[in-house]
Design a protein around this motif. Structure first.
Motif, mmCIF file in Angstrom:
data_model
loop_
_atom_site.group_PDB
_atom_site.id
_atom_site.type_symbol
_atom_site.label_atom_id
_atom_site.label_comp_id
_atom_site.label_asym_id
_atom_site.label_seq_id
_atom_site.Cartn_x
_atom_site.Cartn_y
_atom_site.Cartn_z
ATOM 1 N N GLU A 28 0.834 -1.205 0.000
ATOM 2 C CA GLU A 28 0.000 0.000 0.000
ATOM 3 C C GLU A 28 0.869 1.255 0.000
ATOM 4 N N ARG A 29 1.901 1.222 -0.828
ATOM 5 C CA ARG A 29 2.846 2.322 -1.084
ATOM 6 C C ARG A 29 3.767 2.640 0.092
ATOM 7 N N GLN A 30 3.791 1.788 1.089
ATOM 8 C CA GLN A 30 4.747 1.918 2.175
ATOM 9 C C GLN A 30 5.783 0.802 2.028
ATOM 10 N N TRP A 31 7.051 1.166 2.126
ATOM 11 C CA TRP A 31 8.112 0.180 1.956
ATOM 12 C C TRP A 31 8.510 -0.407 3.307
ATOM 13 N N HIS A 32 8.602 -1.716 3.357
ATOM 14 C CA HIS A 32 8.974 -2.435 4.572
ATOM 15 C C HIS A 32 10.264 -3.209 4.307
ATOM 16 N N ASP A 33 11.260 -2.968 5.137
ATOM 17 C CA ASP A 33 12.564 -3.605 4.971
ATOM 18 C C ASP A 33 12.734 -4.758 5.951
ATOM 19 N N LEU A 34 13.354 -5.825 5.461
ATOM 20 C CA LEU A 34 13.693 -6.975 6.304
ATOM 21 C C LEU A 34 15.198 -7.190 6.232
ATOM 22 N N THR A 35 15.834 -7.278 7.377
ATOM 23 C CA THR A 35 17.265 -7.560 7.420
ATOM 24 C C THR A 35 17.486 -9.066 7.231
ATOM 25 N N TRP A 36 18.735 -9.431 7.070
ATOM 26 C CA TRP A 36 19.051 -10.852 6.957
ATOM 27 C C TRP A 36 18.574 -11.603 8.204
ATOM 28 N N ARG A 37 18.794 -11.012 9.375
ATOM 29 C CA ARG A 37 18.382 -11.670 10.621
ATOM 30 C C ARG A 37 16.861 -11.839 10.679
ATOM 31 N N GLN A 38 16.131 -10.805 10.296
ATOM 32 C CA GLN A 38 14.667 -10.870 10.350
ATOM 33 C C GLN A 38 14.113 -11.877 9.351
ATOM 34 N N ALA A 39 14.668 -11.901 8.156
ATOM 35 C CA ALA A 39 14.212 -12.868 7.157
ATOM 36 C C ALA A 39 14.492 -14.290 7.625
ATOM 37 N N ASP A 40 15.655 -14.499 8.204
ATOM 38 C CA ASP A 40 16.009 -15.821 8.722
ATOM 39 C C ASP A 40 15.071 -16.233 9.856
ATOM 40 N N ASP A 41 14.733 -15.297 10.739
ATOM 41 C CA ASP A 41 13.829 -15.596 11.848
ATOM 42 C C ASP A 41 12.452 -16.029 11.327
ATOM 43 N N GLN A 42 11.925 -15.297 10.340
ATOM 44 C CA GLN A 42 10.619 -15.661 9.785
ATOM 45 C C GLN A 42 10.676 -17.020 9.088
ATOM 46 N N ALA A 43 11.755 -17.268 8.356
ATOM 47 C CA ALA A 43 11.887 -18.549 7.661
ATOM 48 C C ALA A 43 11.940 -19.707 8.652
ATOM 49 N N ARG A 44 12.648 -19.507 9.757
ATOM 50 C CA ARG A 44 12.754 -20.579 10.763
ATOM 51 C C ARG A 44 11.425 -20.802 11.489
ATOM 52 N N ARG A 45 10.675 -19.746 11.723
ATOM 53 C CA ARG A 45 9.349 -19.908 12.341
ATOM 54 C C ARG A 45 8.403 -20.648 11.395
ATOM 55 N N LEU A 46 8.456 -20.292 10.103
ATOM 56 C CA LEU A 46 7.603 -20.975 9.138
ATOM 57 C C LEU A 46 8.022 -22.430 8.991
ATOM 58 N N ALA A 47 9.319 -22.699 9.068
ATOM 59 C CA ALA A 47 9.799 -24.085 8.990
ATOM 60 C C ALA A 47 9.236 -24.903 10.147
ATOM 61 N N SER A 48 9.226 -24.327 11.353
ATOM 62 C CA SER A 48 8.636 -25.005 12.518
ATOM 63 C C SER A 48 7.152 -25.253 12.297
ATOM 64 N N ALA A 49 6.471 -24.250 11.726
ATOM 65 C CA ALA A 49 5.034 -24.371 11.491
ATOM 66 C C ALA A 49 4.740 -25.481 10.478
ATOM 67 N N LEU A 50 5.544 -25.567 9.426
ATOM 68 C CA LEU A 50 5.331 -26.614 8.423
ATOM 69 C C LEU A 50 5.514 -28.000 9.042
ATOM 70 N N GLN A 51 6.487 -28.135 9.906
ATOM 71 C CA GLN A 51 6.663 -29.412 10.592
ATOM 72 C C GLN A 51 5.466 -29.726 11.477
ATOM 73 N N ALA A 52 4.950 -28.694 12.165
ATOM 74 C CA ALA A 52 3.780 -28.887 13.034
ATOM 75 C C ALA A 52 2.537 -29.258 12.227
ATOM 76 N N LEU A 53 2.486 -28.843 10.961
ATOM 77 C CA LEU A 53 1.351 -29.184 10.101
ATOM 78 C C LEU A 53 1.472 -30.599 9.529
ATOM 79 N N GLY A 54 2.532 -31.286 9.906
ATOM 80 C CA GLY A 54 2.673 -32.684 9.516
ATOM 81 C C GLY A 54 3.645 -32.947 8.392
ATOM 82 N N CYS A 55 4.390 -31.934 7.975
ATOM 83 C CA CYS A 55 5.350 -32.135 6.889
ATOM 84 C C CYS A 55 6.599 -32.841 7.404
#
Length: 545
Positions: A28-55
């Motif tokens: 919505e025309r606002q720019w949001h920046d993610l650092t390497w650390r933040q992107a890694d944190d989100q990826a690791r949380r999603l990885a945990s979630a995928l495992q919890a969903l039975g993957c």
């Protein structure tokens, strides 16, 4: 660095430059920046979630979304959980999506930015678990922010090995059902480590991601190359904001396809007609200033690596861009070798060719003219299709299906498709690609398809450019008729074109004339216009359809 796998490169940047911005996403025309650390944190949380969903390790997870920061985070999460990604094109039909999800036995689909999202609903089997990125998309029981908040980051992620199956990339398929290209972690590492070194890419690079990440070229040239050089990636918010987003980002590396390079040119000429541009460029000093203004207007004034791929680009278009100070480097590769083939390096460009072979890569021409490759970027095979794999991978060589020639300096020129050559009713064979390239030199031509199987003489189906549609019909007819006459004077008798058929309906993915990767479906066009070809007036070389 050459032996490090993608997750090792991620760990490198998280460890050495954790607070440097990596991904920039407009919402919505606002720019949001993610650092390497933040992107890694989100990826690791999603990885945990995928495992919890039975993957479980080896399970397949699909991604159906336009390009965004969450696309790349999802891809990394799938790797961290030891899963296999199955990217889907955001322009695919529901029927094609259903085929891919069932064929690959996907357990989860991650949904994101989509146009008319509901049209995809019928293509997602009920048993496939839906996860929604934080954008308007299909309904899903699992929402991005809530899912990430509910799971701690995966501490000990999957330890990648070179032979790990990382992704199944389904080709768009100009005919028949798409094939699932199995790519290993080694291919990602091999292609990007050498590409980054060869092009001299570094942490200061700025990438701009808008072509589908589901395609091997964008995945390689943007996502994976960014992992290997440490450069930042910015995304486009929408088609409407594309021009503004590009001018804001001002990328140093920019990849596009011929059709879009043509559109960019047409946008310039709408504001500054060709005759006036030519006149200004010839004036000393002023010409340089005008060229710089044009580059700035496009948002490409900082770009030092400009790439075109996926389809042939007319030499006339390359020359036009060079006149305004932008040298486009045409390259060539396939999903089956993770787009790692030949490339015109900056400063070593030969127009009309796709450049020299990339490092640690072998290319040769078979007796029938077919281009063959051998390297560590080659696919493991087509998923569940051993016969097609055996046809394409023979004695360690990838048979591309494209024909080509290599000159004395090692530059490869594509001359057509092995199977695209057609025979006229006179028993003469015609290779369409070179002739189509000549027709495409006319600035009024957006796309062209030569057909002639069983006809006395070939004819050319032409989709006019938007600029041409705004011109007087008489002017367009006169210029195209002149082009046709001049071209026929240079062609062999059996190659001469009987008609230019000017089509009114644009060729798109939705009407089946284009693949999701913007390649022409030649067989579809031939079938659609067969009746027209049979009743053309031989005294009227231009026909409006």
């Amino acid at each position: 660095m050459t032996d490090q796998l993608p997750l090792q490169r991620l760990a490198h940047w998280v460890g050495t430059t954790p607070d440097r911005v990596w991904l920039s996403q407009p919402v919505e025309r606002q720019w949001h920046d993610l650092t390497w650390r933040q992107a890694d944190d989100q990826a690791r949380r999603l990885a945990s979630a995928l495992q919890a969903l039975g993957c479980a390790p080896g399970d397949r997870v699909a991604i159906l979304a336009k390009n965004c920061a969450e696309w790349i985070i999802s891809d990394l999460a799938i790797m961290l959980a030891g899963l296999v990604s199955v990217p889907l094109y955001p322009l695919q039909s529901a029927e094609s999506i259903d085929y891919v999800l069932r064929h690959s036995a996907c357990k989860v689909i991650i949904l994101g930015k989509l146009d008319e999202a509901e049209r995809f609903a019928a293509g997602i089997p009920a048993e496939v678990i839906r996860v929604a990125m934080p954008y308007p998309t299909l309904s899903a029981p699992h929402q991005w922010h809530a899912l990430l908040a509910a799971h701690e980051p995966l501490r000990d992620g999957h330890v990648q090995r070179p032979d790990d199956l990382l992704s199944i990339l389904y080709t768009s398929g100009t005919t028949g059902q798409p094939k699932g290209v199995m790519q290993r972690a080694e291919a990602f590492a091999f292609a990007s480590s050498r590409s980054v070194a060869e092009m001299g890419l570094n942490e200061r690079e700025q990438f701009f991601s808008y072509l589908p990440l589901s395609h091997a070229a964008e995945r390689f040239l943007v996502e994976t190359n960014s992992l290997y050089c440490g450069g930042a990636i910015a995304f486009v918010e929408s088609l409407d904001t594309f021009a503004a987003d590009l001018k804001r980002v001002r990328p140093t590396v920019f990849f596009s396809v011929p059709r879009l390079w043509t559109r960019f040119q047409q946008g310039v000429l709408e504001k500054l007609p060709q005759a006036k541009l030519d006149r200004l460029l010839r004036i000393p000093l002023l010409g340089a200033l005008v060229a710089r203004k044009v580059r700035q207007g496009l948002g490409l004034d900082r770009a030092r690596v400009l790439v075109s791929g996926a389809a042939p680009i007319p030499v006339a278009l390359l020359e036009w861009y060079q006149r305004i100070g932008l040298t486009i480097c045409e390259g060539y590769g396939m999903t089956e070798n993770f787009a790692y083939g030949n490339f015109n390096r900056p400063g070593q460009v030969r127009f009309g060719s796709v450049g020299r072979v990339m490092p640690d890569n072998e290319v040769r021409i078979a007796e029938n003219g077919e281009i063959l490759y051998r390297s560590r970027a080659l696919m493991a095979g087509y998923y569940l299709e051993p016969e097609k794999t055996a046809d394409t991978l023979q004695l360690g060589w990838l048979h591309t299906g494209d024909k080509g020639e290599i000159d004395a300096d090692g530059y490869l020129r594509i001359t057509g498709r092995v199977k695209d050559i057609f025979k006229t009713s006179k028993g003469k064979y015609v290779a369409p690609a070179p002739i189509e390239g000549e027709i495409a030199k006319n600035l009024w031509v957006e796309q062209v398809c030569l057909m002639g199987n069983g006809l006395d003489q070939p004819l050319a189906l032409i989709e006019l450019s938007p600029a041409a549609r705004a011109q007087a019909r008489g002017q367009i007819e006169a210029e195209l008729a002149a082009s046709l006459q001049a071209l026929n004077e240079r062609l062999l008798a059996h190659e001469r074109i009987s008609h230019f058929v000017l089509v009114r309906e644009p060729w798109t993915v939705d009407n089946g004339c284009m693949t999701p990767t913007m390649k022409i479906r030649r067989n579809v066009l031939e079938q659609r216009f067969a009746a027209v070809a049979a009743c053309l007036d031989r005294h009227q070389p231009l026909h409006w359809e």
